[in-house]
Motif scaffolding. Structure first.
Motif, PDB file in Angstrom:
ATOM      1  N   ILE A  40       0.823  -1.212   0.000  1.00  0.00           N
ATOM      2  CA  ILE A  40       0.000   0.000   0.000  1.00  0.00           C
ATOM      3  C   ILE A  40       0.858   1.263   0.000  1.00  0.00           C
ATOM      4  N   ARG A 299      -8.495   4.513  13.891  1.00  0.00           N
ATOM      5  CA  ARG A 299      -9.124   3.617  12.922  1.00  0.00           C
ATOM      6  C   ARG A 299     -10.628   3.847  12.903  1.00  0.00           C
ATOM      7  N   TYR A 319      -5.834   6.679   9.367  1.00  0.00           N
ATOM      8  CA  TYR A 319      -4.644   5.964   8.919  1.00  0.00           C
ATOM      9  C   TYR A 319      -3.401   6.598   9.498  1.00  0.00           C
TER      10      TYR A 319
ATOM     11  N   ASP B  37       2.575  -3.688   4.772  1.00  0.00           N
ATOM     12  CA  ASP B  37       3.484  -2.691   5.347  1.00  0.00           C
ATOM     13  C   ASP B  37       3.129  -2.419   6.814  1.00  0.00           C
ATOM     14  N   SER B  61      -0.722  -2.488  10.363  1.00  0.00           N
ATOM     15  CA  SER B  61      -0.275  -2.237   8.996  1.00  0.00           C
ATOM     16  C   SER B  61      -0.989  -0.974   8.549  1.00  0.00           C
ATOM     17  N   VAL B  62      -0.729  -0.535   7.314  1.00  0.00           N
ATOM     18  CA  VAL B  62      -1.420   0.650   6.821  1.00  0.00           C
ATOM     19  C   VAL B  62      -2.931   0.438   6.949  1.00  0.00           C
ATOM     20  N   LYS B  63      -3.354  -0.776   6.623  1.00  0.00           N
ATOM     21  CA  LYS B  63      -4.786  -1.034   6.487  1.00  0.00           C
ATOM     22  C   LYS B  63      -5.488  -1.397   7.805  1.00  0.00           C
ATOM     23  N   ALA B  64      -4.803  -2.105   8.716  1.00  0.00           N
ATOM     24  CA  ALA B  64      -5.552  -2.640   9.860  1.00  0.00           C
ATOM     25  C   ALA B  64      -4.685  -2.858  11.092  1.00  0.00           C
TER      26      ALA B  64
END
Lengths: 369, 126
Positions: A40, A299, A319, B37, B61-64
């Motif tokens: 990402i 989040r 983020y 990541d 990570s970036v997402k979770a």
């Protein structure tokens, strides 16, 4: 483990290309889509510095045509459709009577008698049913062409330079939020100067069989990186753009979501009366930007609290973005805590992290106007 | 996918290296790859006691955000503070960068974990 369930999911015409590129495939709103290829972070930076290619074929395309198309579309959305020029595109929202949001969408004007409405993949069926239910006696045709079209987005500072290699049409002639029906690689396409990353770029629609040819050619340019849903989300968030299911939903109005700019209250549309009333009475909650003041990551879904640790809102997207030291977020908060620089707490795993309210403009957009 | 011999492995993709009754705990390459990541690591407190299968940290990570479980019980005697500034070390070199060191409470718990061969098979079946 995932075999049975995944086999029932839908695939875009580009699915095989994602697999070839080792995309990490996930279930996204009923579609098998790549969440990332190289990572990402790397993909996010690629779009900011060079060019990224996105498969957005899962988005929905609904055509409205007929002599009463203009008045029908006007009733459906919050923008002033009568002010649109031919070949212009507008970002707008469809609302329920109670003023909350059915979906956010792009409206493409071909003529007073023909419009294309591009809606979110996860909302296609709901949106189409809503559109049909609002048709009444209008002399129009509503066609859900989602299954016929493929769509890619080419985004980033070098997008125009690359796309120009595939078309004889001078892309300088497509201004920001306009489109043309042109040939790309000899294929008939709708090409608009739009996108959802905060960068200059294009969205390209073609027949689903043809979109594969366009993808394959673009991806072969050294400058182009394939971009998955992960970076698609971090990019749109950094650009301060809302996402259905996070910032906007059937439970929030465009005014509360801070999207008043896209609501033209001097026109007539479904939900307008409620929005006028809401504006007169004043908002009770509002979408704001948040910056965390210590290490940690906000989040989606985390509670936002006042300095007495009382819950006053919720994080809608958050983020730790590439090349940033602190986590930033969007949050929907009580209007009394929506002032810039206001100190708040974000509750992360039962601990309170100090944060402050900031502008939602996390970056300067680089649109070519 | 790299797996190192002589370590213990959990189904949650942690590795454990035992040196003089102290257990070094980290995440495997399989886990690091699956997470993507890594941008933030929440380490446990030194001196905190944990039972087997409790959450001792969080890896984001970036997402979770993903919980990290300890497959063994014991007291945290050291954490790897390098990860606070360089969480990406878990991506680049997961076996060289432990997350915490735990003083083992019950060595027999190690017997429930997998060896490198069993873990390799476990990952292949995933």
């Amino acid at each position: 483990m995932r075999g049975n369930k995944m086999s029932q999911l839908k695939r875009t015409p580009l699915y095989e290309e994602h697999v070839k590129l080792s995309g990490k495939i996930v279930d996204f709103a009923g579609w098998e889509m790549p969440i990332e290829y190289s990572g990402i972070k790397q993909e996010h930076i690629a779009v900011r510095t060079n060019v990224g290619l996105f498969d957005v074929s899962h988005m929905g395309e609904v055509f409205i045509s007929g002599v009463e198309a203009e008045s029908y579309v006007q009733r459906l959305v919050t923008a002033d459709i009568t002010k649109l020029k031919q070949n212009q595109v507008v970002y707008t929202m469809m609302c329920y009577e109670k003023g909350t949001i059915v979906d956010d969408l792009l409206v493409y004007k071909f003529s007073n008698e023909k419009y294309l409405l591009v809606v979110n993949a996860s909302n296609i069926d709901k949106d189409f049913a809503w559109m049909l239910s609002q048709k009444k006696n209008d002399n129009i045709l509503i066609e859900n062409m989602s299954a016929s079209y493929g769509q890619v987005a080419l985004q980033g500072p070098n997008a125009q330079k690359l796309l120009q290699k595939l078309t004889e049409f001078n892309l300088d002639d497509i201004k920001f939020f306009y489109f043309e029906e042109i040939q790309v690689q000899g294929i008939d396409c709708i090409v608009s100067r739009t996108g959802y990353t905060g960068e200059d770029g294009f969205e390209i629609y073609a027949d689903k069989a043809d979109i594969v040819t366009i993808w394959k050619t673009l991806i072969n340019f050294e400058e182009v990186s394939p971009i998955g849903l992960g970076a698609r989300d971090t990019l749109r968030f950094e650009a301060g753009l809302p996402l259905y299911g996070n910032e906007i939903s059937q439970d929030i109005t465009p005014l509360e979501a801070g999207l008043g700019f896209f609501v033209k209250l001097d026109t007539d549309f479904i939900g307008k009366d409620t929005l006028v009333k809401q504006k007169e009475e004043g908002l009770k909650r509002k979408l704001v930007g948040i910056q965390l003041l210590k290490k940690g990551i906000c989040r989606h879904g985390y509670p936002v609290c006042d300095l007495n640790e009382k819950e006053i809102g919720v994080i809608t997207t958050g983020y730790l973005l590439p090349e940033r030291d602190y986590s930033i977020a969007f949050a929907l908060v009580d209007i009394n805590h929506a002032n810039l620089e206001e100190k708040l707490f974000i509750k992360i795993r039962n601990k309170f992290y100090e944060a402050k309210v900031t502008s939602k403009k996390f970056m300067n957009k680089k649109y070519k106007k | 996918m790299k797996v190192i011999e002589g370590l213990y492995y959990s189904k949650e993709h942690e590795w454990i290296k035992v040196v003089d009754g102290k257990a070094y705990i980290g995440i495997t390459e399989f886990a690091a790859h699956a997470l993507g990541d890594i941008v933030f690591v929440e380490l446990p407190e030194v001196d905190a006691d944990f039972n087997k299968d409790e959450v001792i940290g969080v890896i984001e990570s970036v997402k979770a955000a993903s919980d990290m479980f300890t497959p063994i019980s014991g007291t945290v005697i050291e954490v790897n503070e390098n990860l606070e500034d360089e969480p990406q070390l878990l991506n680049s070199n997961p076996f060289e960068n432990h997350i915490a060191v735990i003083e083992l409470k019950d060595e027999s718990e190690l017997e429930e974990l997998m060896n490198s061969e069993e873990y390799t098979r476990f990952c292949e079946e995933k």
